[in-house]
Every structure is written in structure tokens, then in C-alpha cells.
Enzyme design. Structure first.
Site, PDB file in Angstrom:
ATOM      1  N   THR A  60      22.533  44.253  22.577  1.00 38.93           N
ATOM      2  CA  THR A  60      23.310  43.043  22.855  1.00 38.93           C
ATOM      3  C   THR A  60      22.366  41.838  22.846  1.00 38.93           C
ATOM      4  OG1 THR A  60      23.095  43.428  25.240  1.00 38.93           O
ATOM      5  CG2 THR A  60      25.075  44.302  24.154  1.00 38.93           C
ATOM      6  N   THR A  62      21.317  38.941  24.675  1.00 33.02           N
ATOM      7  CA  THR A  62      20.326  38.587  25.696  1.00 33.02           C
ATOM      8  C   THR A  62      19.382  39.749  25.970  1.00 33.02           C
ATOM      9  OG1 THR A  62      21.887  37.042  26.704  1.00 33.02           O
ATOM     10  CG2 THR A  62      20.008  37.719  28.050  1.00 33.02           C
ATOM     11  N   CYS A  63      19.936  40.943  26.044  1.00 28.50           N
ATOM     12  CA  CYS A  63      19.130  42.138  26.335  1.00 28.50           C
ATOM     13  C   CYS A  63      18.096  42.398  25.236  1.00 28.50           C
ATOM     14  CB  CYS A  63      20.036  43.352  26.483  1.00 28.50           C
ATOM     15  SG  CYS A  63      21.364  43.132  27.691  1.00 28.50           S
ATOM     16  N   THR A  64      18.492  42.200  23.987  1.00 25.07           N
ATOM     17  CA  THR A  64      17.622  42.478  22.849  1.00 25.07           C
ATOM     18  C   THR A  64      16.712  41.308  22.510  1.00 25.07           C
ATOM     19  OG1 THR A  64      19.246  44.002  21.915  1.00 25.07           O
ATOM     20  CG2 THR A  64      17.627  43.095  20.389  1.00 25.07           C
TER      21      THR A  64
END
Length: 188
Positions: A60, A62-64
Site C-alpha cells: 500500500t 504509505t507503507c511501501t
């Protein structure tokens, strides 16, 4: 930001399902040839001081694009500040977590799959993400776990089960966790 008085918050026993020995010759998440390996909370946390961060989902934005890479970049700084290891946990299965680490060339942060979300639920951080069609996921937070007990927690504001948020990423950054570690070291 230390949310609660958490002096005696001990992790509940849990068994995580890891995959080892898979090859990815097909690509994507098509890992083959490996085996399942169970790892318990004791194996992961007993006798260790761990920084663990949790996020809504692998692959996703922000996570990545921000969170996992920033913890990877700061891995050695955590080690230099008395942390034994850094874990990334998400309500994703082992295949997805392994593929994500491979695609981002993660070499240091350990990927912890919480496929069924039980560990995340035990942490009080399981939330619904209906607007994205994600189902049940983890709220974004970071935590320092010292010998199986929560020492400090950094929870993003706006915890909710309606996707009524802008996916905040300010409190649980590695910089904030590092600030706590530096302040903690000055006190002891």
C-alpha cells in the site's frame, strides 16, 4: 508518545505462520517449494528488546513508499541504541510479506505475518478498513517490546473502524521511536 501506563502489559502467547525455503521463480507472490514454520511470541521476543511497527497492509502507498523503507534505513541506528532487532508486522500472510520484502529489497527488518489478525487483535489494534475494501487490518503503530513486555507504544491518532481517517503516519515514525530511545538512555 507513550499512550498508556503499560508497565505490566505482557504480550499474549501467539504462534505466527512463517514460510521458509520458497523460491520465486514464477514471480509475484508465487513462492513454491518451501515449508511452513511456526514461531511463537517467546521465540521472537523473549530476552530481546525489539522495535516493532505495524501497518495496514503490504504493497500500500504509505507503507511501501515511506514506512517500511524508513525503518530499513534506520535499522543500524536502532541497533546502536540497544535494540536487538526491528520487526514489521501486518495482517497479511507469509507469502505476501515475503514478496513485499523481496520487492523492496529489505535486508534487515524482519517481516512478521499476522495472517489471521489474532496478534493484532490481542494488541488492541485490529480495525476495519471498509472504504478501501481491506476488511480487518492493523491500525498504524510502533512499539518497543522488552523481554515480551510492552515498554512504549506510539499509536497514530484517529483510531476507528470506518476508514474515517487520512491514514496518519506521524507518531509511529522511526524518528519518534528513536527520540524516545535517546531520552530513555539519558534517564538510565
Amino acid at each position: 508518545m507513550n499512550k498508556w501506563d503499560i508497565q505490566d502489559w505482557k504480550l499474549k502467547p501467539h504462534t505466527f505462520k512463517f514460510r521458509t525455503g520458497d523460491t520465486d521463480e514464477i514471480g509475484g507472490c508465487s513462492f513454491i517449494g518451501g515449508t511452513w514454520k511456526d514461531r511463537t511470541t517467546d521465540e521472537l521476543f523473549k530476552g530481546k528488546r525489539i522495535v516493532m511497527f505495524s501497518l495496514p497492509g503490504a504493497f500500500t502507498p504509505t507503507c511501501t513508499g515511506e514506512e517500511l523503507p524508513s525503518y530499513e534505513r534506520n535499522y543500524q541506528k536502532f541497533k546502536d541504541n540497544g535494540i536487538d532487532d526491528v520487526y514489521c508486522i501486518s495482517v497479511n500472510d507469509a507469502f505476501v510479506m515475503n514478496a513485499w520484502a523481496r520487492d523492496l529489497e529489505i535486508k534487515n527488518v524482519k517481516m512478521i505475518p499476522d495472517g489471521c489478525g489474532t496478534f493484532t487483535s490481542n494488541m488492541g489494534m485490529l480495525v476495519a478498513k471498509p472504504a478501501q475494501g481491506f476488511g480487518m487490518r492493523s491500525w498504524r503503530y510502533a512499539v518497543i517490546i522488552n523481554d515480551g513486555k510492552v515498554e512504549a507504544m506510539f499509536e497514530e491518532p484517529g483510531f476507528n473502524n470506518f476508514s474515517d481517517d487520512d491514514d496518519p503516519y506521524e507518531v509511529s515514525t522511526p524518528e519518534n521511536v528513536m527520540k524516545y530511545l535517546n531520552e530513555y538512555e539519558q534517564l538510565v
